[in-house]
Design a protein around this motif. Structure first.
Motif, PDB file in Angstrom:
ATOM      1  N   ASP A  70      25.057 -40.668  27.455  1.00 48.84           N
ATOM      2  CA  ASP A  70      26.153 -40.163  28.364  1.00 48.84           C
ATOM      3  C   ASP A  70      25.274 -38.818  28.820  1.00 48.84           C
ATOM      4  O   ASP A  70      25.797 -38.340  30.122  1.00 48.84           O
ATOM      5  N   GLY A  71      24.672 -38.072  28.086  1.00 52.06           N
ATOM      6  CA  GLY A  71      23.990 -36.745  28.588  1.00 52.06           C
ATOM      7  C   GLY A  71      24.944 -35.662  28.006  1.00 52.06           C
ATOM      8  O   GLY A  71      25.613 -35.882  27.132  1.00 52.06           O
ATOM      9  N   LEU A  72      24.892 -34.612  28.747  1.00 56.75           N
ATOM     10  CA  LEU A  72      25.612 -33.429  28.319  1.00 56.75           C
ATOM     11  C   LEU A  72      26.809 -33.129  29.318  1.00 56.75           C
ATOM     12  O   LEU A  72      26.814 -33.249  30.582  1.00 56.75           O
ATOM     13  N   ARG A  73      27.998 -33.101  28.604  1.00 54.79           N
ATOM     14  CA  ARG A  73      29.139 -32.817  29.369  1.00 54.79           C
ATOM     15  C   ARG A  73      29.876 -31.555  28.899  1.00 54.79           C
ATOM     16  O   ARG A  73      29.985 -31.234  27.525  1.00 54.79           O
ATOM     17  N   LEU A  74      30.325 -30.855  29.816  1.00 55.40           N
ATOM     18  CA  LEU A  74      31.003 -29.466  29.525  1.00 55.40           C
ATOM     19  C   LEU A  74      32.350 -29.723  30.170  1.00 55.40           C
ATOM     20  O   LEU A  74      32.543 -29.899  31.438  1.00 55.40           O
ATOM     21  N   ASP A  75      33.280 -30.070  29.191  1.00 58.56           N
ATOM     22  CA  ASP A  75      34.658 -30.411  29.690  1.00 58.56           C
ATOM     23  C   ASP A  75      35.587 -29.020  29.568  1.00 58.56           C
ATOM     24  O   ASP A  75      36.019 -28.524  28.587  1.00 58.56           O
ATOM     25  N   THR A  76      35.945 -28.681  30.627  1.00 58.04           N
ATOM     26  CA  THR A  76      36.717 -27.520  31.024  1.00 58.04           C
ATOM     27  C   THR A  76      36.303 -26.449  30.206  1.00 58.04           C
ATOM     28  O   THR A  76      37.199 -25.797  29.363  1.00 58.04           O
TER      29      THR A  76
ATOM     30  N   GLU B 107      29.319 -37.508  22.212  1.00 62.05           N
ATOM     31  CA  GLU B 107      29.772 -36.731  20.642  1.00 62.05           C
ATOM     32  C   GLU B 107      30.393 -35.283  20.896  1.00 62.05           C
ATOM     33  O   GLU B 107      29.714 -34.513  21.681  1.00 62.05           O
ATOM     34  N   ASP B 108      31.317 -35.096  20.397  1.00 60.61           N
ATOM     35  CA  ASP B 108      32.031 -33.731  20.432  1.00 60.61           C
ATOM     36  C   ASP B 108      31.081 -32.874  19.602  1.00 60.61           C
ATOM     37  O   ASP B 108      31.584 -33.059  18.248  1.00 60.61           O
TER      38      ASP B 108
END
Ligand code: ADP
Ligand code: MG
Length: 212
Positions: free
Chosen positions: A3-9, A68-69
């Protein structure tokens, strides 16, 4: 899951004031550029993502790598690669020794490790440089070794903290192209922070601006 890199809020505060607020997704093989002037919080943002945020700051939101968190994981378990403005090659190690430092422990055996280092040097056009002292390299050569050392560790994402800004104009474009090409070939999500419009344009991806 790739999914790559996610910055969630994601929010970084200093003394109650929000310094950086970001909601973003960087897909594998893509580059997201975060632009902002000096002091706007770019390096602090990358420190938060690698898990090296100074305790003076407060962090909220989540950092996800391939679903993954990793927000609560220690730095070494996040497997995020970072390149800085200063090349930071270990001066007491040879070029090959610097690359060996990046090799994953899972690659066993002296011969196999040495062969991997030789191949890595070939890939960056520095064949036969294993025994050289880093001090004898040009800025562009050091940058290439630093890139390869980071990639050999098989990171899940690549962060770039203005890594091109110290290079002269001629080398700069070359190193930049190499970094983006290698990251793309390894399907890495890349987050570039810079104050330089040219770097942002060359990245070919989305650009987010931070307030001063
Ligand atoms: P940039 O990389 O965009 O130039 P930084 O992330 O290095 O900006 O710094 C952002 C702001 O946070 C600056 O005002 C800086 O002085 C401040 N700062 C950085 N590190 C700390 C720290 N450990 N404690 C308090 N303030 C800090
Ligand atoms: Mg900085």
């Amino acid at each position: 899951m790739a999914d790559g890199l996610r910055l969630d809020t994601l929010e970084i505060r200093l003394g109650g004031r929000v310094m950086v607020a970001l909601d973003a997704h960087v897909a594998p093989g893509e580059v997201l550029t975060v632009m902002g002037p000096s002091g706007s919080g770019k390096s602090t943002l990358l420190a938060a993502i690698t898990g090296a945020l100074d305790p003076a700051f407060a962090l909220s939101g989540r950092i996800l790598l391939d679903g993954e968190d990793v927000t609560a994981l220690p730095t070494e378990r996040r497997r995020i690669g970072i390149l800085f403005q200063d090349e930071l090659l270990f001066p007491h190690l040879s070029v090959g020794g610097n690359l060996a430092f990046g090799l994953p422990p899972s690659l066993r055996g002296r011969a196999a490790r040495r062969a991997r280092i030789e191949r890595a040097l070939q890939e960056i056009g520095l064949e036969g440089f294993a025994r050289r002292d880093p001090a004898t390299l040009s800025g562009g050569q050091k940058a290439r070794v630093a890139l390869m050392r980071t990639l050999l560790a098989e990171p899940r994402a690549l962060l770039l903290d203005e890594p091109f800004s110290r290079l002269d104009a001629a080398r700069r474009g070359q190193v930049r192209e190499l970094v983006f090409a290698r990251a793309k070939a390894q399907r890495l999500p890349v987050l570039l922070v810079t104050h330089d419009r040219e770097d942002a344009a060359a990245s070919g991806g989305a650009v987010i601006e931070l307030d001063a």
